[in-house]
Design a protein around this motif. Sequence first.
Motif, PDB file in Angstrom:
ATOM      1  N   THR A  79       0.756  -1.127   0.211  1.00 16.35           N
ATOM      2  CA  THR A  79       0.049   0.016  -0.017  1.00 16.35           C
ATOM      3  C   THR A  79       0.954   1.245  -0.094  1.00 16.35           C
ATOM      4  OG1 THR A  79      -0.041   0.032   2.333  1.00 16.35           O
ATOM      5  CG2 THR A  79      -1.800  -1.230   1.285  1.00 16.35           C
ATOM      6  N   ALA A  80       0.011   2.377  -0.313  1.00 15.53           N
ATOM      7  CA  ALA A  80       0.986   3.751  -0.027  1.00 15.53           C
ATOM      8  C   ALA A  80       0.140   4.827   0.632  1.00 15.53           C
ATOM      9  CB  ALA A  80       1.106   4.006  -1.504  1.00 15.53           C
ATOM     10  N   ARG A  81       0.701   5.523   1.042  1.00 16.43           N
ATOM     11  CA  ARG A  81       0.064   6.674   1.843  1.00 16.43           C
ATOM     12  C   ARG A  81      -0.219   7.951   1.158  1.00 16.43           C
ATOM     13  NH1 ARG A  81      -1.635   6.168   6.941  1.00 16.43           N
ATOM     14  NH2 ARG A  81      -2.529   8.087   8.133  1.00 16.43           N
ATOM     15  N   VAL A  82      -1.130   8.262   0.349  1.00 19.80           N
ATOM     16  CA  VAL A  82      -1.072   9.460  -0.293  1.00 19.80           C
ATOM     17  C   VAL A  82      -1.683  10.611   0.431  1.00 19.80           C
ATOM     18  CG1 VAL A  82      -3.706   8.708  -1.402  1.00 19.80           C
ATOM     19  CG2 VAL A  82      -1.861   9.970  -2.741  1.00 19.80           C
ATOM     20  N   ILE A  83      -1.169  11.893  -0.179  1.00 23.79           N
ATOM     21  CA  ILE A  83      -1.723  13.037   0.469  1.00 23.79           C
ATOM     22  C   ILE A  83      -2.599  13.656  -0.357  1.00 23.79           C
ATOM     23  CG2 ILE A  83      -1.038  15.134   1.634  1.00 23.79           C
ATOM     24  CD1 ILE A  83       1.924  13.833   2.103  1.00 23.79           C
ATOM     25  N   ARG A  84      -3.784  13.734   0.048  1.00 28.71           N
ATOM     26  CA  ARG A  84      -4.736  14.409  -0.935  1.00 28.71           C
ATOM     27  C   ARG A  84      -4.606  15.907  -1.171  1.00 28.71           C
ATOM     28  NH1 ARG A  84      -5.950  10.145  -3.915  1.00 28.71           N
ATOM     29  NH2 ARG A  84      -7.214   8.627  -2.881  1.00 28.71           N
ATOM     30  N   ALA A  85      -5.274  16.581  -2.052  1.00 31.32           N
ATOM     31  CA  ALA A  85      -5.267  17.981  -2.294  1.00 31.32           C
ATOM     32  C   ALA A  85      -5.466  19.035  -0.790  1.00 31.32           C
ATOM     33  CB  ALA A  85      -6.046  18.664  -3.456  1.00 31.32           C
ATOM     34  N   ASP A  86      -6.430  18.342  -0.136  1.00 33.31           N
ATOM     35  CA  ASP A  86      -6.804  19.095   1.036  1.00 33.31           C
ATOM     36  C   ASP A  86      -5.949  18.609   2.312  1.00 33.31           C
ATOM     37  OD1 ASP A  86      -7.652  16.504   1.543  1.00 33.31           O
ATOM     38  OD2 ASP A  86      -9.804  16.773   1.660  1.00 33.31           O
ATOM     39  N   LEU A 103       3.463  11.101  -1.792  1.00 33.50           N
ATOM     40  CA  LEU A 103       2.965  10.166  -0.894  1.00 33.50           C
ATOM     41  C   LEU A 103       3.932  10.396   0.523  1.00 33.50           C
ATOM     42  CD1 LEU A 103       3.700   7.210  -3.515  1.00 33.50           C
ATOM     43  CD2 LEU A 103       1.581   8.287  -2.803  1.00 33.50           C
ATOM     44  N   ARG A 104       3.525   9.955   1.526  1.00 32.55           N
ATOM     45  CA  ARG A 104       4.098   9.973   3.024  1.00 32.55           C
ATOM     46  C   ARG A 104       4.643   8.648   3.195  1.00 32.55           C
ATOM     47  NH1 ARG A 104       4.618  13.655   6.748  1.00 32.55           N
ATOM     48  NH2 ARG A 104       2.649  14.560   6.590  1.00 32.55           N
ATOM     49  N   VAL A 105       6.305   8.653   3.439  1.00 30.17           N
ATOM     50  CA  VAL A 105       6.741   7.763   3.846  1.00 30.17           C
ATOM     51  C   VAL A 105       7.203   7.652   5.146  1.00 30.17           C
ATOM     52  CG1 VAL A 105       8.741   6.020   3.362  1.00 30.17           C
ATOM     53  CG2 VAL A 105       7.780   7.525   1.554  1.00 30.17           C
ATOM     54  N   ARG A 106       6.678   7.028   6.174  1.00 24.36           N
ATOM     55  CA  ARG A 106       6.968   7.152   7.592  1.00 24.36           C
ATOM     56  C   ARG A 106       8.293   6.523   8.041  1.00 24.36           C
ATOM     57  NH1 ARG A 106       0.792   5.462   9.575  1.00 24.36           N
ATOM     58  NH2 ARG A 106       1.350   3.742   7.900  1.00 24.36           N
ATOM     59  N   PRO A 107       8.414   6.494   9.107  1.00 21.34           N
ATOM     60  CA  PRO A 107       9.919   6.020   9.647  1.00 21.34           C
ATOM     61  C   PRO A 107       9.424   4.325   9.648  1.00 21.34           C
ATOM     62  CG  PRO A 107       9.354   7.763  10.873  1.00 21.34           C
ATOM     63  CD  PRO A 107       8.374   7.714  10.082  1.00 21.34           C
ATOM     64  N   GLY A 108      10.425   3.813   9.256  1.00 16.43           N
ATOM     65  CA  GLY A 108      10.201   2.300   9.043  1.00 16.43           C
ATOM     66  C   GLY A 108       9.727   1.550   8.107  1.00 16.43           C
ATOM     67  N   ASP A 109       8.952   2.419   7.237  1.00 19.90           N
ATOM     68  CA  ASP A 109       8.026   1.975   6.098  1.00 19.90           C
ATOM     69  C   ASP A 109       8.912   1.867   5.066  1.00 19.90           C
ATOM     70  OD1 ASP A 109       5.879   2.275   7.663  1.00 19.90           O
ATOM     71  OD2 ASP A 109       5.066   3.929   6.396  1.00 19.90           O
ATOM     72  N   LYS A 110       8.436   0.909   3.948  1.00 20.29           N
ATOM     73  CA  LYS A 110       8.808   0.719   2.687  1.00 20.29           C
ATOM     74  C   LYS A 110       8.701   1.868   1.730  1.00 20.29           C
ATOM     75  CE  LYS A 110       9.166  -4.253   2.606  1.00 20.29           C
ATOM     76  NZ  LYS A 110       8.904  -5.601   1.942  1.00 20.29           N
ATOM     77  N   ALA A 147      10.547   0.007  -2.814  1.00 22.37           N
ATOM     78  CA  ALA A 147      10.776  -1.304  -1.889  1.00 22.37           C
ATOM     79  C   ALA A 147      12.290  -0.995  -1.043  1.00 22.37           C
ATOM     80  CB  ALA A 147      11.250  -2.607  -2.912  1.00 22.37           C
ATOM     81  N   THR A 148      12.755   0.007  -1.067  1.00 25.72           N
ATOM     82  CA  THR A 148      13.686   0.115  -0.006  1.00 25.72           C
ATOM     83  C   THR A 148      13.378   0.610   1.001  1.00 25.72           C
ATOM     84  OG1 THR A 148      13.929   2.694  -0.894  1.00 25.72           O
ATOM     85  CG2 THR A 148      15.504   0.963  -1.791  1.00 25.72           C
ATOM     86  N   ILE A 149      13.903   0.787   2.287  1.00 31.14           N
ATOM     87  CA  ILE A 149      13.358   0.878   3.427  1.00 31.14           C
ATOM     88  C   ILE A 149      13.769   2.095   4.396  1.00 31.14           C
ATOM     89  CG2 ILE A 149      13.230  -0.149   5.861  1.00 31.14           C
ATOM     90  CD1 ILE A 149      13.778  -2.827   4.532  1.00 31.14           C
ATOM     91  N   ASN A 150      12.868   3.142   4.612  1.00 31.15           N
ATOM     92  CA  ASN A 150      13.119   4.224   5.138  1.00 31.15           C
ATOM     93  C   ASN A 150      13.583   4.240   6.738  1.00 31.15           C
ATOM     94  OD1 ASN A 150      13.006   7.072   5.652  1.00 31.15           O
ATOM     95  ND2 ASN A 150      11.001   7.096   6.294  1.00 31.15           N
TER      96      ASN A 150
END
Length: 517
Positions: A79-86, A103-110, A147-150
């Motif tokens: 999955t991915a965490r998309v940031i909407r316009a609002d 897209l937001r990539v949080r600590p430890g996320d791919k 697929a790399t890791i944050n």
Amino acid sequence: MFTLIGLGVGSAYLFSIVAVLFPGLFPDGFRDEQGHVGVYFEAGAVIGVLVLLGQVMEPGARECTGSAIRALLDLAAKTARVIRADGREEEIPLEDVVVGEHLRVRPGDKVPVDGVVREGHSSIDESMISGEPVPVEKVAGDTVTGATINGTGSLIIEAQRVGGDTVLSQIVEMVANAQRSRAPIQKLADSVAGKFVPAVIGIAILAFIAWATWGPAPAFSYGLVAVVAVLIIACPCALGLATPMSIMTATGRGAQAGVLINNAEALERFARVDTLIVAKTGTLTVGKPKLVAVLPAAGHEEDEVLRLAASLERGSEHPLAEAIVRGAAERGVGLAKADEFEALTGKGVKGVVDGQAVALGNATLLTEMGLDGGSFGEAANARRDEGETVMFILIGAEIAGLASVADPVKESTPEALKALHAEGLTIIMATGAGVAIASAGFTLVKGDLNGIVRARRLARATMRDIKQNLFFALVYNAAGVPVAAGILVSPILAAAAMSLSSISVISNALRLRSVRI
């Protein structure tokens, strides 16, 4: 491959249809003692079943070799965490991401897709792609790979390549293409098959003539059966499977062992090469920086300079900072609290330790502060020439010393080099691991030189397996033709024998899945 099967089954089927519908068309030589013309519907059916059985086993074997591709696909985020316009954030399936979305990539996320950092600062583990175990610092404007890791920081990235365009998808495609590619040795099998099929048809005609002329009654019927048996048992199915089955199995086995094989030709050639060019960082070396030297300026103590530097760097997540902090701990140097810590992107860090303004960074930081490295600049250049990373340590506006960090040689490297030399290989070291990945016949996913040893052993095992398969297939077919023509005059038994030859080749190729490399 199916020419001989088609001729054999088609002949038996058409003969049987005519025998049922128009038995009066056949001369007495085709009739048995009761006056019946023999039919071979059941022979054609059984032959078809046996051939299809072999065909079902083949994709099953291909499925077994596809486990490596599935493992690569599992590396991707789901999955991915998309940031909407609002400003609202929403979790969406990876396949729904489109180019240009943030897209937001949080600590430890791919990292979900290939893109560019728009906000944030972090270090990303890119070992899946580059083999480099050292996390790479990422700031706004830097590219990131799916697929790399944050690490510990939070990033906002803009999607640039999604779906099949990502680097991971291209690696998967490379493995798949390698499994489908043809090794040069396949040309030998093709050439043999090209001459073998016409020769078999000629032998089948001679067998028919011989049985029809000198065989027992009904002679013509025996002649037809001999034709069908010869055509079927001589089918070069095993010959066609000999190379591709071994290649598919080997590329899957290689991927599981951390060795990506670009194509079948590379696999075949690697069994014969005598010179290797290998990347340095992460392959010959650990890929994890280590503090190797602290050079204090006149009037400063080594431990004190290191204490100030490590105390300041404790607030940074950069891999070089970790090396300095770890080096201080190994030397038993106690650390102090750092205040007013500030990271200077691309330059270094600064802060206050024990009431003193302390900074640590590169030559760009010195230039910005209006300082001249002097003799320290020369020492820094000399150490850089040795492959070390050098940082200046400043107290106030004065250079207090240098800290030098290097990437040590892996413990496994000397042993691996000895193993490769024992294989008769000459090793050449190269740097710059992105061009290598694009052009290399083999890529080490895990960044371990022992992977090359495994690749060499796998290449030799594969070529040995292919040669065994070709030998089995050729000898089997060569021996089977005269047997079918003169002794084993049974299309059903011939079909069973033909299928067994394919099964033997498939089984031999699948042994590569468990070969010790």
